[in-house]
Design a protein around this motif. Structure first.
Motif, short mmCIF file in Angstrom:
data_model
loop_
_atom_site.label_atom_id
_atom_site.label_comp_id
_atom_site.label_asym_id
_atom_site.label_seq_id
_atom_site.Cartn_x
_atom_site.Cartn_y
_atom_site.Cartn_z
N VAL A 117 0.74 -1.28 -0.20
CA VAL A 117 0.10 -0.07 0.13
C VAL A 117 0.62 1.11 -0.05
O VAL A 117 0.24 2.55 -0.55
CB VAL A 117 -1.31 -0.26 1.35
CG1 VAL A 117 -2.11 1.19 1.03
CG2 VAL A 117 -2.20 -1.05 1.35
N GLY A 118 1.79 1.39 0.56
CA GLY A 118 2.85 2.48 0.64
C GLY A 118 2.88 2.96 -0.08
O GLY A 118 3.51 3.94 -0.53
N LEU A 167 -8.38 -3.04 2.80
CA LEU A 167 -9.29 -3.84 0.89
C LEU A 167 -9.27 -5.32 1.39
O LEU A 167 -8.44 -6.27 0.78
CB LEU A 167 -7.79 -3.02 0.65
CG LEU A 167 -7.72 -1.26 0.37
CD1 LEU A 167 -7.16 -1.12 -1.16
CD2 LEU A 167 -9.04 -0.72 0.14
N GLY A 168 -10.56 -5.41 0.76
CA GLY A 168 -10.60 -6.74 0.83
C GLY A 168 -11.11 -7.22 -1.00
O GLY A 168 -10.69 -6.01 -1.68
N ILE A 216 -3.62 -1.03 -9.79
CA ILE A 216 -2.49 -2.08 -9.31
C ILE A 216 -2.92 -1.99 -7.67
O ILE A 216 -2.96 -3.25 -7.26
CB ILE A 216 -0.99 -1.04 -8.55
CG1 ILE A 216 -0.48 -0.88 -10.13
CG2 ILE A 216 0.14 -1.81 -8.24
CD1 ILE A 216 0.90 -0.38 -10.15
N LEU A 217 -3.61 -1.41 -6.97
CA LEU A 217 -4.33 -1.73 -5.25
C LEU A 217 -5.01 -2.96 -5.20
O LEU A 217 -5.80 -3.76 -5.00
CB LEU A 217 -4.67 -0.42 -4.68
CG LEU A 217 -3.87 0.10 -3.96
CD1 LEU A 217 -4.42 1.43 -3.36
CD2 LEU A 217 -2.81 -0.49 -2.71
N GLY A 218 -5.61 -2.19 -6.88
CA GLY A 218 -7.23 -3.86 -7.08
C GLY A 218 -6.67 -4.59 -7.28
O GLY A 218 -6.86 -5.78 -6.50
N GLN A 249 -4.02 -10.92 -1.93
CA GLN A 249 -4.57 -11.38 -0.74
C GLN A 249 -5.09 -9.70 -0.15
O GLN A 249 -4.49 -8.66 -0.73
CB GLN A 249 -2.42 -10.95 -0.67
CG GLN A 249 -2.46 -11.02 1.03
CD GLN A 249 -2.20 -12.32 1.83
OE1 GLN A 249 -2.67 -13.45 0.85
NE2 GLN A 249 -3.24 -12.74 2.65
N PRO A 250 -5.92 -10.16 1.00
CA PRO A 250 -6.53 -8.76 1.63
C PRO A 250 -5.47 -7.64 2.59
O PRO A 250 -4.45 -8.09 2.60
CB PRO A 250 -7.54 -9.22 2.67
CG PRO A 250 -7.15 -10.20 2.05
CD PRO A 250 -6.52 -10.52 1.36
N LEU A 251 -5.17 -6.84 1.75
CA LEU A 251 -4.03 -5.64 2.76
C LEU A 251 -4.58 -4.21 3.49
O LEU A 251 -5.43 -3.64 3.33
CB LEU A 251 -3.82 -4.26 1.43
CG LEU A 251 -3.50 -5.05 0.05
CD1 LEU A 251 -3.71 -4.25 -1.22
CD2 LEU A 251 -2.16 -5.89 0.47
#
Length: 318
Positions: A69-70, A123-124, A254-256, A262-264
């Motif tokens: 995430v960072g 984020l799931g 990318i976050l999607g 993997q949940p974030l």
């Protein structure tokens, strides 16, 4: 020492791999008859985010969500404050607001969507699907409007494809560029994560801070290369458009993808500080695009100073 060398080697491989992959992808698109508009919008605009994609997906699969995430949040902040600040400091930029207004709004909207979806602390799967659906909707909307009604945004995305020079011509060279580029990205990601995680543990800095700063800057080098070259060529619209496209793909794509695999969990400092800096940076750029202001050297220096302040706060306060 070993962690630092691994970090630098990883950043170098990510840069070289990203460059090779972009050139191979542009050449492939030209061979397949893909329009310059679509090539600039997708291949170049989003292709420069390949290092972020590989690193964040790799970090997510390694159960390192703070880096995953960072890396994205820090890259989006650095793209605006650091890269556009550097471009303006090198060469004052005047853009056509109408050519970039839509993408500027989408960048702010994507930042707001991230804040809303991460409000629960993670984020799931369903958040990931919503992010990816938003990206698909944006791509369809952008391509249809620019294809059916010629407008400055279409010209800008076509020009993005022209900024990529020295593309391979033969089929063998294209395949080689794609394979070698992908291999460098994967290898660079492994080295970068090894060095980043080891460095964080050795000096007692959180992985979130490492991801938001060192990793984020390292994975943003392709965006910096394309934007600085465009700025030197006096193609300000392309420089800004490349950053906007990258920021859109970072958050929505990318976050999607990473959260789908993997949940974030979202680090506390990201929710308290960094996501707001990301939104503030995007809003500032949107204001600039809407008012048609000329991004002068002084304003570029102010953006760079803002990034310096952000880095200082990251390592001292949070």
């Amino acid at each position: 020492m070993l962690y630092g060398l691994s970090l630098l080697a990883g950043i170098g491989l990510l840069f070289l791999g990203g460059e090779a992959l972009i050139r191979g992808a542009v050449a492939s698109a030209q061979r397949m008859g893909v329009s310059p508009l679509l090539t600039g919008l997708v291949v170049v605009g989003f292709g420069t985010s390949a290092p972020e994609l590989v690193v964040s997906v790799d970090a997510a699969l390694r159960q390192q969500p703070d880096i995953a995430v960072g890396n994205i949040v820090g890259s989006n902040i650095g793209n605006i404050l650091l890269i556009l600040g550097l471009c303006a400091a090198i060469c004052p930029m005047t853009v056509q607001p109408l050519a970039l207004r839509r993408d500027g709004v989408v960048v702010v909207a994507a930042s707001v969507l991230f804040i809303v979806l991460s409000w629960g602390g993670a984020l799931g799967v369903w958040q990931a699907l919503l992010l990816l659906a938003s990206l698909a909707a944006y791509l369809v909307w952008a391509y249809r409007t620019e294809r059916n009604v010629p407008q400055p945004a279409g010209e800008m995305h076509s020009a993005e494809a022209e900024e990529v020079s020295a593309v391979p011509r033969s089929t063998g060279m294209i395949v080689t560029a794609l394979v070698v580029g992908l291999g460098m990205l994967i290898g660079g990601s492994q080295l970068l994560l090894y060095g980043a995680i080891g460095l964080a543990q050795a000096v007692g800095i959180s992985q979130a801070v490492i991801g938001l700063t060192i990793v984020a800057v390292g994975t943003s080098l392709p965006e910096m290369a394309v934007s600085v070259i465009a700025a030197l060529r006096r193609h300000a619209d392309v420089a800004v458009g490349n950053i906007l496209g990258s920021n859109i793909f970072n958050v929505l794509g990318i976050l999607g993808i990473s959260a789908l695999l993997q949940p974030l969990p979202i680090a506390a400092r990201v929710g308290q500080f960094d996501q707001w800096v990301m939104l503030g940076s995007a809003s500032l750029l949107l204001l600039f695009l809407y008012t048609g202001m000329r991004l002068s050297r002084g304003e570029g220096a102010a953006l760079l100073a803002g990034y310096g302040a952000y880095i200082a706060l990251s390592f001292t306060v949070f």
